[in-house]
Design a protein around this motif. Structure first.
Motif, PDB file in Angstrom:
ATOM      1  N   LYS A  22       0.837  -1.205   0.000  1.00 53.32           N
ATOM      2  CA  LYS A  22       0.000   0.000   0.000  1.00 53.32           C
ATOM      3  C   LYS A  22       0.869   1.251   0.000  1.00 53.32           C
ATOM      4  O   LYS A  22       0.616   2.189  -0.755  1.00 53.32           O
ATOM      5  CB  LYS A  22      -0.915   0.026   1.222  1.00 53.32           C
ATOM      6  CG  LYS A  22      -2.181  -0.746   1.083  1.00 53.32           C
ATOM      7  CD  LYS A  22      -3.027  -0.535   2.323  1.00 53.32           C
ATOM      8  CE  LYS A  22      -4.329  -1.279   2.242  1.00 53.32           C
ATOM      9  NZ  LYS A  22      -5.135  -1.084   3.443  1.00 53.32           N
ATOM     10  N   SER A  37     -10.280   7.891  -8.301  1.00 55.10           N
ATOM     11  CA  SER A  37     -11.370   7.578  -7.373  1.00 55.10           C
ATOM     12  C   SER A  37     -12.363   8.733  -7.271  1.00 55.10           C
ATOM     13  O   SER A  37     -13.565   8.501  -7.165  1.00 55.10           O
ATOM     14  CB  SER A  37     -10.815   7.198  -5.991  1.00 55.10           C
ATOM     15  OG  SER A  37     -10.124   8.274  -5.416  1.00 55.10           O
ATOM     16  N   GLU A  46     -10.388   1.892  -0.850  1.00 50.34           N
ATOM     17  CA  GLU A  46     -10.749   0.637  -1.523  1.00 50.34           C
ATOM     18  C   GLU A  46      -9.952   0.473  -2.816  1.00 50.34           C
ATOM     19  O   GLU A  46      -9.456  -0.611  -3.115  1.00 50.34           O
ATOM     20  CB  GLU A  46     -12.253   0.595  -1.819  1.00 50.34           C
ATOM     21  CG  GLU A  46     -12.715  -0.697  -2.417  1.00 50.34           C
ATOM     22  CD  GLU A  46     -12.556  -1.900  -1.507  1.00 50.34           C
ATOM     23  OE1 GLU A  46     -12.348  -3.007  -2.025  1.00 50.34           O
ATOM     24  OE2 GLU A  46     -12.631  -1.740  -0.281  1.00 50.34           O
ATOM     25  N   VAL A  47      -9.825   1.549  -3.572  1.00 52.59           N
ATOM     26  CA  VAL A  47      -9.025   1.505  -4.802  1.00 52.59           C
ATOM     27  C   VAL A  47      -7.571   1.213  -4.463  1.00 52.59           C
ATOM     28  O   VAL A  47      -6.920   0.395  -5.119  1.00 52.59           O
ATOM     29  CB  VAL A  47      -9.156   2.834  -5.586  1.00 52.59           C
ATOM     30  CG1 VAL A  47      -8.200   2.882  -6.768  1.00 52.59           C
ATOM     31  CG2 VAL A  47     -10.585   3.038  -6.053  1.00 52.59           C
ATOM     32  N   TYR A  49      -6.431  -0.368  -1.816  1.00 53.95           N
ATOM     33  CA  TYR A  49      -6.352  -1.765  -1.377  1.00 53.95           C
ATOM     34  C   TYR A  49      -6.298  -2.711  -2.581  1.00 53.95           C
ATOM     35  O   TYR A  49      -5.457  -3.616  -2.632  1.00 53.95           O
ATOM     36  CB  TYR A  49      -7.542  -2.105  -0.487  1.00 53.95           C
ATOM     37  CG  TYR A  49      -7.622  -3.563  -0.125  1.00 53.95           C
ATOM     38  CD1 TYR A  49      -6.821  -4.090   0.872  1.00 53.95           C
ATOM     39  CD2 TYR A  49      -8.487  -4.416  -0.796  1.00 53.95           C
ATOM     40  CE1 TYR A  49      -6.882  -5.439   1.192  1.00 53.95           C
ATOM     41  CE2 TYR A  49      -8.546  -5.757  -0.492  1.00 53.95           C
ATOM     42  CZ  TYR A  49      -7.749  -6.260   0.512  1.00 53.95           C
ATOM     43  OH  TYR A  49      -7.807  -7.597   0.820  1.00 53.95           O
ATOM     44  N   GLU A  50      -7.177  -2.500  -3.548  1.00 50.18           N
ATOM     45  CA  GLU A  50      -7.216  -3.370  -4.726  1.00 50.18           C
ATOM     46  C   GLU A  50      -5.911  -3.315  -5.511  1.00 50.18           C
ATOM     47  O   GLU A  50      -5.392  -4.347  -5.947  1.00 50.18           O
ATOM     48  CB  GLU A  50      -8.394  -2.986  -5.623  1.00 50.18           C
ATOM     49  CG  GLU A  50      -9.736  -3.338  -5.028  1.00 50.18           C
ATOM     50  CD  GLU A  50     -10.905  -2.846  -5.853  1.00 50.18           C
ATOM     51  OE1 GLU A  50     -10.674  -2.344  -6.981  1.00 50.18           O
ATOM     52  OE2 GLU A  50     -12.036  -2.954  -5.377  1.00 50.18           O
ATOM     53  N   GLU A  51      -5.364  -2.123  -5.664  1.00 48.07           N
ATOM     54  CA  GLU A  51      -4.102  -1.987  -6.394  1.00 48.07           C
ATOM     55  C   GLU A  51      -2.943  -2.589  -5.596  1.00 48.07           C
ATOM     56  O   GLU A  51      -2.029  -3.172  -6.175  1.00 48.07           O
ATOM     57  CB  GLU A  51      -3.818  -0.519  -6.708  1.00 48.07           C
ATOM     58  CG  GLU A  51      -4.761   0.061  -7.730  1.00 48.07           C
ATOM     59  CD  GLU A  51      -4.719  -0.653  -9.071  1.00 48.07           C
ATOM     60  OE1 GLU A  51      -3.616  -1.006  -9.536  1.00 48.07           O
ATOM     61  OE2 GLU A  51      -5.799  -0.870  -9.648  1.00 48.07           O
ATOM     62  N   VAL A  53      -3.120  -5.170  -3.561  1.00 49.87           N
ATOM     63  CA  VAL A  53      -3.228  -6.628  -3.684  1.00 49.87           C
ATOM     64  C   VAL A  53      -2.689  -7.075  -5.037  1.00 49.87           C
ATOM     65  O   VAL A  53      -1.943  -8.052  -5.127  1.00 49.87           O
ATOM     66  CB  VAL A  53      -4.688  -7.102  -3.474  1.00 49.87           C
ATOM     67  CG1 VAL A  53      -4.857  -8.555  -3.856  1.00 49.87           C
ATOM     68  CG2 VAL A  53      -5.098  -6.891  -2.026  1.00 49.87           C
ATOM     69  N   LYS A  54      -3.046  -6.354  -6.099  1.00 54.39           N
ATOM     70  CA  LYS A  54      -2.505  -6.692  -7.419  1.00 54.39           C
ATOM     71  C   LYS A  54      -0.983  -6.595  -7.412  1.00 54.39           C
ATOM     72  O   LYS A  54      -0.298  -7.424  -8.006  1.00 54.39           O
ATOM     73  CB  LYS A  54      -3.053  -5.734  -8.485  1.00 54.39           C
ATOM     74  CG  LYS A  54      -4.485  -5.943  -8.841  1.00 54.39           C
ATOM     75  CD  LYS A  54      -4.861  -4.929  -9.910  1.00 54.39           C
ATOM     76  CE  LYS A  54      -6.341  -4.767 -10.041  1.00 54.39           C
ATOM     77  NZ  LYS A  54      -6.699  -3.706 -10.999  1.00 54.39           N
ATOM     78  N   ASN A  55      -0.476  -5.583  -6.743  1.00 56.23           N
ATOM     79  CA  ASN A  55       0.961  -5.364  -6.683  1.00 56.23           C
ATOM     80  C   ASN A  55       1.684  -6.491  -5.942  1.00 56.23           C
ATOM     81  O   ASN A  55       2.827  -6.816  -6.273  1.00 56.23           O
ATOM     82  CB  ASN A  55       1.251  -4.016  -6.011  1.00 56.23           C
ATOM     83  CG  ASN A  55       2.697  -3.627  -6.072  1.00 56.23           C
ATOM     84  OD1 ASN A  55       3.341  -3.727  -7.109  1.00 56.23           O
ATOM     85  ND2 ASN A  55       3.214  -3.178  -4.953  1.00 56.23           N
TER      86      ASN A  55
END
Length: 65
Positions: A22, A37, A46-47, A49-51, A53-55
């Motif tokens: 993060k 966002s 939330e955006v 967090y999603e990025e 996790v992808k990372n």
């Protein structure tokens, strides 16, 4: 040598890596994500967090035992 992915790590390590991811994403793309966002009326956290996790799946984990 043992190669693991993010899912093979314990919960504490996953949380630590997620926090690091993060911070990494926020420092590299924070302004762009914030603008995205706001433009799409999404929650910035939330955006982020999603990025993050992808990372995590771009990291290579290597442990010497």
């Amino acid at each position: 040598m043992i190669y693991l992915n993010y899912n093979n790590l314990d919960a504490e390590t996953q949380e630590r890596l997620l926090t690091k991811s993060k911070d990494d994403i926020k420092s590299k793309f924070g302004e762009d994500l914030k603008a995205f966002s706001e433009q799409h009326q999404l929650d910035f956290e939330e955006v982020l967090y999603e990025e993050a996790v992808k990372n995590l799946y771009n990291y290579k984990y290597k442990f010497n035992i």
